[in-house]
Write a protein that holds these residues in place. Sequence first.
Motif, short mmCIF file in Angstrom:
data_model
loop_
_atom_site.label_atom_id
_atom_site.label_comp_id
_atom_site.label_asym_id
_atom_site.label_seq_id
_atom_site.Cartn_x
_atom_site.Cartn_y
_atom_site.Cartn_z
N LYS A 1 43.12 30.28 37.78
CA LYS A 1 43.55 29.71 39.06
C LYS A 1 45.07 29.60 39.12
CE LYS A 1 39.56 29.15 40.95
NZ LYS A 1 39.17 29.98 42.12
N TRP A 2 45.68 29.22 38.01
CA TRP A 2 47.15 29.14 37.96
C TRP A 2 47.76 30.52 38.16
CZ3 TRP A 2 50.46 31.53 34.46
CH2 TRP A 2 51.81 31.16 34.57
N GLU A 3 47.18 31.55 37.56
CA GLU A 3 47.72 32.90 37.71
C GLU A 3 47.61 33.39 39.15
OE1 GLU A 3 46.37 35.81 34.98
OE2 GLU A 3 47.80 35.13 33.47
N ARG A 4 46.52 33.04 39.82
CA ARG A 4 46.40 33.41 41.24
C ARG A 4 47.54 32.81 42.05
NH1 ARG A 4 40.22 33.16 43.57
NH2 ARG A 4 39.33 34.82 42.29
N MET A 5 47.84 31.55 41.80
CA MET A 5 48.93 30.89 42.51
C MET A 5 50.27 31.53 42.16
SD MET A 5 49.98 26.85 42.54
CE MET A 5 50.51 26.88 40.82
N PHE A 6 50.47 31.84 40.88
CA PHE A 6 51.72 32.48 40.44
C PHE A 6 51.89 33.83 41.13
CE2 PHE A 6 54.02 35.37 37.66
CZ PHE A 6 55.14 34.61 37.31
N ASN A 7 50.84 34.63 41.18
CA ASN A 7 50.92 35.95 41.83
C ASN A 7 51.23 35.82 43.31
OD1 ASN A 7 50.33 37.16 39.40
ND2 ASN A 7 48.17 37.44 39.84
N TRP A 8 50.66 34.81 43.94
CA TRP A 8 50.92 34.58 45.36
C TRP A 8 52.37 34.17 45.60
CZ3 TRP A 8 52.05 29.94 48.03
CH2 TRP A 8 52.04 30.05 49.43
N LEU A 9 52.88 33.29 44.76
CA LEU A 9 54.24 32.79 44.92
C LEU A 9 55.27 33.90 44.75
CD1 LEU A 9 54.07 29.35 43.07
CD2 LEU A 9 54.39 29.71 45.52
N PHE A 10 55.04 34.81 43.79
CA PHE A 10 56.02 35.85 43.48
C PHE A 10 55.65 37.22 44.05
CE2 PHE A 10 56.79 32.54 40.37
CZ PHE A 10 58.17 32.47 40.36
N ASN A 11 54.71 37.21 45.00
CA ASN A 11 54.34 38.43 45.73
C ASN A 11 53.91 39.55 44.78
OD1 ASN A 11 53.92 39.82 48.15
ND2 ASN A 11 55.91 40.83 48.03
N ILE A 12 53.11 39.20 43.79
CA ILE A 12 52.58 40.18 42.85
C ILE A 12 51.21 40.60 43.36
CG2 ILE A 12 51.86 40.57 40.46
CD1 ILE A 12 53.89 38.38 39.66
N ARG A 13 51.05 41.88 43.64
CA ARG A 13 49.85 42.37 44.33
C ARG A 13 49.20 43.51 43.55
NH1 ARG A 13 50.71 38.25 46.28
NH2 ARG A 13 51.21 37.72 48.46
N PRO A 14 47.91 43.74 43.76
CA PRO A 14 47.26 44.87 43.09
C PRO A 14 47.80 46.20 43.60
CG PRO A 14 45.76 43.85 44.68
CD PRO A 14 46.95 42.95 44.56
N ILE A 15 47.92 47.17 42.70
CA ILE A 15 48.40 48.49 43.07
C ILE A 15 47.26 49.31 43.66
CG2 ILE A 15 49.29 50.67 42.14
CD1 ILE A 15 50.77 49.02 40.08
N ASP A 16 46.12 49.25 43.02
CA ASP A 16 44.95 50.02 43.43
C ASP A 16 43.81 49.05 43.67
OD1 ASP A 16 42.89 51.73 43.86
OD2 ASP A 16 43.08 52.82 41.95
N VAL A 17 43.38 48.89 44.92
CA VAL A 17 42.33 47.92 45.24
C VAL A 17 41.01 48.31 44.60
CG1 VAL A 17 43.38 47.15 47.39
CG2 VAL A 17 41.84 49.13 47.41
N ASP A 18 40.84 49.59 44.23
CA ASP A 18 39.60 50.05 43.61
C ASP A 18 39.62 49.91 42.09
OD1 ASP A 18 38.47 50.80 46.07
OD2 ASP A 18 39.58 52.70 46.03
N ASN A 19 40.79 49.69 41.53
CA ASN A 19 40.90 49.52 40.08
C ASN A 19 42.01 48.51 39.82
OD1 ASN A 19 40.88 49.74 37.30
ND2 ASN A 19 41.86 51.75 37.24
N GLN A 20 41.67 47.24 39.97
CA GLN A 20 42.67 46.19 39.94
C GLN A 20 42.97 45.70 38.53
OE1 GLN A 20 42.14 43.05 42.82
NE2 GLN A 20 41.26 44.42 44.32
#
Length: 460
Positions: A263-282
């Motif tokens: 859950k903390w990592e989800r928040m971290f990724n959201w805060l720093f705009n870290i997104r999946p490159i490939d939605v089919d292979n995340q």
Amino acid sequence: MLSRKNVIGLHTLLWCIFIVLLLYTILPTIIVRLLCLWVYKKKVSKDGIALTFDDGPDPEFTPQLLDLLSKYQIKAAFFVLGSKAEKYPEIILRIHREGHLIGIHNYVHWTNALMTPKRVRKQLNDSVEAIEKIIGVKPIYYRPPWGIINVFDLFLVKQYRLVLWSLMVKDWRSRGGKNRIRSTLLSKLQMNHIIVLHDSGQTFGANRDAPHYMLKALEDFLEICKQRNFPFLPIDTYLQLLQFKKRQPSGLVKKCLVFIWLKWERMFNWLFNIRPIDVDNQIFYSRVCKYHGKTIDLGSGEALTSGDLVVELHFNNEKLHQLITESSSMFQLAVKMKHDVQNFLPTLAQRIHSMPQKVKAIYGITMIHRGSRQLGFTVTELPKGLFSRFTQIYLKTLLYVLHPNGRERLKLKSELLSPRIATISTEELYKKYAATVEPMPISEHAISLSQEVLYEANRT
């Protein structure tokens, strides 16, 4: 009118009540649900559906339900109220004789959140005594009313097997009739469900005629399941297939750590705009950013210098946790991860080719670097200092939390667990992994093999 002092006192009292409720019942119930403790949704090696019924026995509807189950030769679980068991012992005896499992749903239908631990124990003891007198067997399965527990109920696993559910269709309501219940059951039909239904409409919030519609919907549902060859399992067999084990404190702590970390990592990724490159292979997340650090030789005359634009990759630890859960051995996990990473790198090269930004390299940090070199990355030491120490603590903590044998890995491989910078130029990545893509200008990039760590940890 209330004075300011009285208002402050009232607010303080309300906050105290909320905190007590939060610690006593809200937080334990949320943890149980979020961590899927005693809530079973999937993960069985053999498919099956478990039917369970709450709030009975009922003199009108329970016999009809037993006739229906007998017709389709299905064994179910009945979580009964102790007070009603005493009132209708002949129904309890019939449930038992026809091979169904009998569990406890408290002596009266009252939530554990509003009872003291002593009162809950009395509810359970009185129910056990009532049922044991009738069938001669001591019930060990327990489902608290509304699925709500208090913090002391977590210790009930020493005496009882707590069973919640993975599918509820709100069949205690008459509104919508048979069709609403039937459509809900069918729309969510899949293997490995514990379905909860109600064979009595005499509890708080229920409609008295609701079981009538439940029975009609259930008959249609069972007929469709029969046509589709969906198997049904008694709850004890179902839990055995799930390899049900009493939760030990250490296991509970580990699950809590994993949950909080993800859950903390989800928040971290959201805060720093870290997104999946490939939605089919995340398997990797990324962000484009400027590199800040010492100059790194990328080979072929190229160098990564401070201020260059890079693609920074971050391993998707939620995906890693999923792979760990689905793997039967560490060897199988390593094979799956290697397969996913190798499939990802060509996609990465193609995505880089289409990026509007001019990036220099793929960049990231890893503790175990041998796997990085095999994939074509240049590996250099992370400059010593505060950032290096912090990174080492972070990656070791990650290994401990997500790896099933994290503590042992840290002890056995401690001399290898020092952070390294893994880099590969965009041009080199393109040459190795995107040979089928049209020639591209020298785009540039950076990779975070931050979780190659765990792939290599599993391999070694």
